[in-house]
Design a protein around this motif. Sequence first.
Motif, PDB file in Angstrom:
ATOM      1  N   THR A   8      -7.911  25.978 110.744  1.00 21.28           N
ATOM      2  CA  THR A   8      -7.710  26.915 111.868  1.00 21.28           C
ATOM      3  C   THR A   8      -7.145  26.169 113.078  1.00 21.28           C
ATOM      4  O   THR A   8      -7.485  26.447 114.225  1.00 21.28           O
ATOM      5  CB  THR A   8      -9.043  27.589 112.253  1.00 21.28           C
ATOM      6  OG1 THR A   8     -10.000  26.553 112.567  1.00 21.28           O
ATOM      7  CG2 THR A   8      -9.589  28.448 111.131  1.00 21.28           C
ATOM      8  N   SER A  32     -11.021  28.186 106.492  1.00 20.11           N
ATOM      9  CA  SER A  32     -11.722  27.300 107.410  1.00 20.11           C
ATOM     10  C   SER A  32     -12.939  26.744 106.683  1.00 20.11           C
ATOM     11  O   SER A  32     -13.348  27.283 105.645  1.00 20.11           O
ATOM     12  CB  SER A  32     -12.174  28.099 108.638  1.00 20.11           C
ATOM     13  OG  SER A  32     -13.101  27.359 109.398  1.00 20.11           O
ATOM     14  N   ARG A  37     -15.043  31.484 111.442  1.00 18.35           N
ATOM     15  CA  ARG A  37     -13.874  30.917 112.146  1.00 18.35           C
ATOM     16  C   ARG A  37     -12.578  31.344 111.462  1.00 18.35           C
ATOM     17  O   ARG A  37     -11.595  31.677 112.116  1.00 18.35           O
ATOM     18  CB  ARG A  37     -14.004  29.392 112.191  1.00 18.35           C
ATOM     19  CG  ARG A  37     -13.233  28.757 113.295  1.00 18.35           C
ATOM     20  CD  ARG A  37     -13.740  27.404 113.745  1.00 18.35           C
ATOM     21  NE  ARG A  37     -13.903  26.440 112.683  1.00 18.35           N
ATOM     22  CZ  ARG A  37     -15.038  25.814 112.408  1.00 18.35           C
ATOM     23  NH1 ARG A  37     -16.118  26.031 113.136  1.00 18.35           N
ATOM     24  NH2 ARG A  37     -15.134  24.934 111.424  1.00 18.35           N
ATOM     25  N   TYR A  54     -11.732  25.718 101.812  1.00 13.25           N
ATOM     26  CA  TYR A  54     -10.332  25.408 101.495  1.00 13.25           C
ATOM     27  C   TYR A  54     -10.053  25.655  99.999  1.00 13.25           C
ATOM     28  O   TYR A  54      -8.958  26.069  99.623  1.00 13.25           O
ATOM     29  CB  TYR A  54     -10.009  23.962 101.872  1.00 13.25           C
ATOM     30  CG  TYR A  54     -10.227  23.613 103.338  1.00 13.25           C
ATOM     31  CD1 TYR A  54     -10.098  24.577 104.341  1.00 13.25           C
ATOM     32  CD2 TYR A  54     -10.564  22.319 103.720  1.00 13.25           C
ATOM     33  CE1 TYR A  54     -10.290  24.254 105.675  1.00 13.25           C
ATOM     34  CE2 TYR A  54     -10.753  21.979 105.059  1.00 13.25           C
ATOM     35  CZ  TYR A  54     -10.622  22.953 106.026  1.00 13.25           C
ATOM     36  OH  TYR A  54     -10.812  22.627 107.341  1.00 13.25           O
ATOM     37  N   ARG A 161      -7.088  13.549 117.943  1.00 18.18           N
ATOM     38  CA  ARG A 161      -6.181  12.431 118.229  1.00 18.18           C
ATOM     39  C   ARG A 161      -6.923  11.184 118.716  1.00 18.18           C
ATOM     40  O   ARG A 161      -6.365  10.086 118.687  1.00 18.18           O
ATOM     41  CB  ARG A 161      -5.167  12.855 119.292  1.00 18.18           C
ATOM     42  CG  ARG A 161      -4.204  13.882 118.796  1.00 18.18           C
ATOM     43  CD  ARG A 161      -3.604  14.708 119.910  1.00 18.18           C
ATOM     44  NE  ARG A 161      -2.792  15.793 119.386  1.00 18.18           N
ATOM     45  CZ  ARG A 161      -3.295  16.911 118.862  1.00 18.18           C
ATOM     46  NH1 ARG A 161      -4.606  17.114 118.819  1.00 18.18           N
ATOM     47  NH2 ARG A 161      -2.512  17.834 118.368  1.00 18.18           N
ATOM     48  N   TYR A 274      10.349  25.538 114.005  1.00 18.03           N
ATOM     49  CA  TYR A 274       9.272  25.859 113.042  1.00 18.03           C
ATOM     50  C   TYR A 274       9.767  26.889 112.019  1.00 18.03           C
ATOM     51  O   TYR A 274       9.447  26.808 110.834  1.00 18.03           O
ATOM     52  CB  TYR A 274       8.040  26.408 113.761  1.00 18.03           C
ATOM     53  CG  TYR A 274       7.353  25.416 114.667  1.00 18.03           C
ATOM     54  CD1 TYR A 274       6.520  24.435 114.137  1.00 18.03           C
ATOM     55  CD2 TYR A 274       7.519  25.474 116.042  1.00 18.03           C
ATOM     56  CE1 TYR A 274       5.867  23.529 114.972  1.00 18.03           C
ATOM     57  CE2 TYR A 274       6.877  24.578 116.876  1.00 18.03           C
ATOM     58  CZ  TYR A 274       6.051  23.608 116.337  1.00 18.03           C
ATOM     59  OH  TYR A 274       5.426  22.717 117.164  1.00 18.03           O
TER      60      TYR A 274
HETATM   61  N1  LIG Z   1       4.427  19.811 114.357  1.00 23.04           N
HETATM   62  C1  LIG Z   1       3.868  20.001 115.518  1.00 23.04           C
HETATM   63  O1  LIG Z   1       4.475  20.487 116.460  1.00 23.04           O
HETATM   64  C2  LIG Z   1       2.416  19.650 115.695  1.00 23.04           C
HETATM   65  C3  LIG Z   1       1.787  19.930 116.905  1.00 23.04           C
HETATM   66  C4  LIG Z   1       0.415  19.683 116.999  1.00 23.04           C
HETATM   67  C5  LIG Z   1      -0.266  19.123 115.932  1.00 23.04           C
HETATM   68  N2  LIG Z   1       0.391  18.821 114.792  1.00 23.04           N
HETATM   69  C6  LIG Z   1      -0.324  18.248 113.645  1.00 23.04           C
HETATM   70  O2  LIG Z   1      -1.106  19.297 113.090  1.00 23.04           O
HETATM   71  C7  LIG Z   1      -2.369  18.812 112.648  1.00 23.04           C
HETATM   72  C8  LIG Z   1      -3.455  19.572 113.365  1.00 23.04           C
HETATM   73  O3  LIG Z   1      -3.388  19.305 114.769  1.00 23.04           O
HETATM   74  P1  LIG Z   1      -4.087  20.295 115.838  1.00 23.04           P
HETATM   75  O4  LIG Z   1      -4.120  19.615 117.132  1.00 23.04           O
HETATM   76  O5  LIG Z   1      -3.464  21.631 115.764  1.00 23.04           O
HETATM   77  O6  LIG Z   1      -5.563  20.309 115.230  1.00 23.04           O
HETATM   78  P2  LIG Z   1      -6.914  20.997 115.707  1.00 23.04           P
HETATM   79  O7  LIG Z   1      -6.614  22.175 116.594  1.00 23.04           O
HETATM   80  O8  LIG Z   1      -7.847  19.958 116.204  1.00 23.04           O
HETATM   81  O9  LIG Z   1      -7.438  21.584 114.350  1.00 23.04           O
HETATM   82  C9  LIG Z   1      -7.722  20.815 113.211  1.00 23.04           C
HETATM   83  C10 LIG Z   1      -8.403  21.730 112.197  1.00 23.04           C
HETATM   84  O10 LIG Z   1      -8.772  20.959 111.066  1.00 23.04           O
HETATM   85  C11 LIG Z   1      -9.994  21.440 110.533  1.00 23.04           C
HETATM   86  N3  LIG Z   1     -10.860  20.283 110.280  1.00 23.04           N
HETATM   87  C12 LIG Z   1     -11.331  19.915 109.071  1.00 23.04           C
HETATM   88  N4  LIG Z   1     -12.074  18.822 109.159  1.00 23.04           N
HETATM   89  C13 LIG Z   1     -12.099  18.468 110.458  1.00 23.04           C
HETATM   90  C14 LIG Z   1     -12.730  17.422 111.168  1.00 23.04           C
HETATM   91  N5  LIG Z   1     -13.485  16.486 110.555  1.00 23.04           N
HETATM   92  N6  LIG Z   1     -12.564  17.360 112.500  1.00 23.04           N
HETATM   93  C15 LIG Z   1     -11.797  18.275 113.141  1.00 23.04           C
HETATM   94  N7  LIG Z   1     -11.164  19.301 112.502  1.00 23.04           N
HETATM   95  C16 LIG Z   1     -11.316  19.395 111.173  1.00 23.04           C
HETATM   96  C17 LIG Z   1     -10.575  22.414 111.538  1.00 23.04           C
HETATM   97  O11 LIG Z   1     -10.470  23.710 110.982  1.00 23.04           O
HETATM   98  P3  LIG Z   1     -11.725  24.424 110.288  1.00 23.04           P
HETATM   99  O12 LIG Z   1     -12.945  23.687 110.720  1.00 23.04           O
HETATM  100  O13 LIG Z   1     -11.691  25.805 110.816  1.00 23.04           O
HETATM  101  O14 LIG Z   1     -11.508  24.318 108.832  1.00 23.04           O
HETATM  102  C18 LIG Z   1      -9.682  22.344 112.740  1.00 23.04           C
HETATM  103  O15 LIG Z   1      -9.419  23.607 113.295  1.00 23.04           O
HETATM  104  C19 LIG Z   1      -2.350  17.301 112.916  1.00 23.04           C
HETATM  105  O16 LIG Z   1      -1.938  16.631 111.760  1.00 23.04           O
HETATM  106  C20 LIG Z   1      -1.289  17.140 113.996  1.00 23.04           C
HETATM  107  O17 LIG Z   1      -0.659  15.876 113.949  1.00 23.04           O
HETATM  108  C21 LIG Z   1       1.710  19.095 114.657  1.00 23.04           C
END
Ligand SMILES: NC(=O)c1ccc[n+]([C@@H]2O[C@H](COP(=O)([O-])OP(=O)(O)OC[C@H]3O[C@@H](n4cnc5c(N)ncnc54)[C@H](OP(=O)(O)O)[C@@H]3O)[C@@H](O)[C@H]2O)c1
Length: 320
Positions: A8, A32, A37, A54, A161, A274
């Motif tokens: 999510t 999720s 969620r 998942y 991060r 995207y």
């Molecule tokens: N291409 C782009 O423009 C772009 C931009 C931003 C980020 N990204 C990439 O996308 C990915 C996600 O980034 P984000 O910032 O969007 O992530 P985020 O909001 O922090 O979300 C990560 C998701 O991963 C799941 N998760 C599973 N295990 C986890 C753990 N141990 N700790 C935290 N979350 C966990 C969670 O979903 P559930 O708990 O609901 O399953 C959470 O919502 C990263 O690889 C990042 O590098 C790409």
Amino acid sequence: MRWGLLSTAMINHDVAGAARESQEAEVVAVASRELARAEAHAGEVGAERAYGSYDELLADPDLDAIYVSLPNSMHVEWATRALEAGKHVLCEKTFTCRAAEAEAAFDAAERNGRVLTEGFMWRHHPQVAKVLELVAGGAIGEVRALGASFSGAVFGPHDIRLRPELDGGALTDVGCYCVHGLRTLAGEPERVFAAQRVGPTGVDLVLSATMTFANGVVATFDCGLELPERARLEVVGDTGAIVLSNPWLAGEPSVELRRDDGAERIEAETANAYRLELEDLARAARGEKEPLIGRADVVAQARAIEALLASAARGEPVEL
Ligand SMILES: NC(=O)c1ccc[n+]([C@@H]2O[C@H](COP(=O)([O-])OP(=O)(O)OC[C@H]3O[C@@H](n4cnc5c(N)ncnc54)[C@H](OP(=O)(O)O)[C@@H]3O)[C@@H](O)[C@H]2O)c1
């Protein structure tokens, strides 16, 4: 393509928004670690189904493709599981910091006859094709040097991060774009030398590096978290330079050609990168083309990231 979102994550909103703009992508399901969620997120992104694990998402026979937007350290495991479940996979950057893992994931893709690609959406923007065309056409002469930067602020102390066990850090979050951009323009690095400032949680908050390519082409880049927002990609030849002031979050094109006699703005189409990455995967899945970011690119990217992290940790250059 009927898509399932695996997590999510915040970034899902951009990808789901792009799918809504496209005739070739539909976000159907979200998973999720917690059902509530997933249900809330499905409502936000307009998906019809929500799963509380998942594995349930991967077992959904109605899905063609999975978007893996997990923290970096979980990408390879879940991308591989999705491939083994017969799905095409778009996995977010940084796919992995370990080249051997990338090779194994692509072996799984090939075994299952499915497409695997890394979410460097910036690369799909028409301005990048324009820059490559200018360079190949000799607009700046012989390429001699390159530069790149990407920095910005993280969102809070629990941000993925900032967590080393999730492969967080400036290089894997934003520096990976610089590395991908420099590799796109110069090929594969032969030698890298990185320096870093490690923050209190143990990830690199600032990383700066040089990369040396064939024919003596030299590149430098820097990246950072908890810094002002900065973005740049520059390729310098012996008769001119091309500068992109918005290379990574491309919506509006930002290409300028600079020569000693003045600067010229280069027109390129405005596009949602995207959407283009989703459509690229759809065409690859239909067998119409190879994915723009394929095996050789993803594996070489992982090799470069691995070498840069090793160099920063050891404080010495690393040969590739
Ligand atoms: N291409 C782009 O423009 C772009 C931009 C931003 C980020 N990204 C990439 O996308 C990915 C996600 O980034 P984000 O910032 O969007 O992530 P985020 O909001 O922090 O979300 C990560 C998701 O991963 C799941 N998760 C599973 N295990 C986890 C753990 N141990 N700790 C935290 N979350 C966990 C969670 O979903 P559930 O708990 O609901 O399953 C959470 O919502 C990263 O690889 C990042 O590098 C790409």
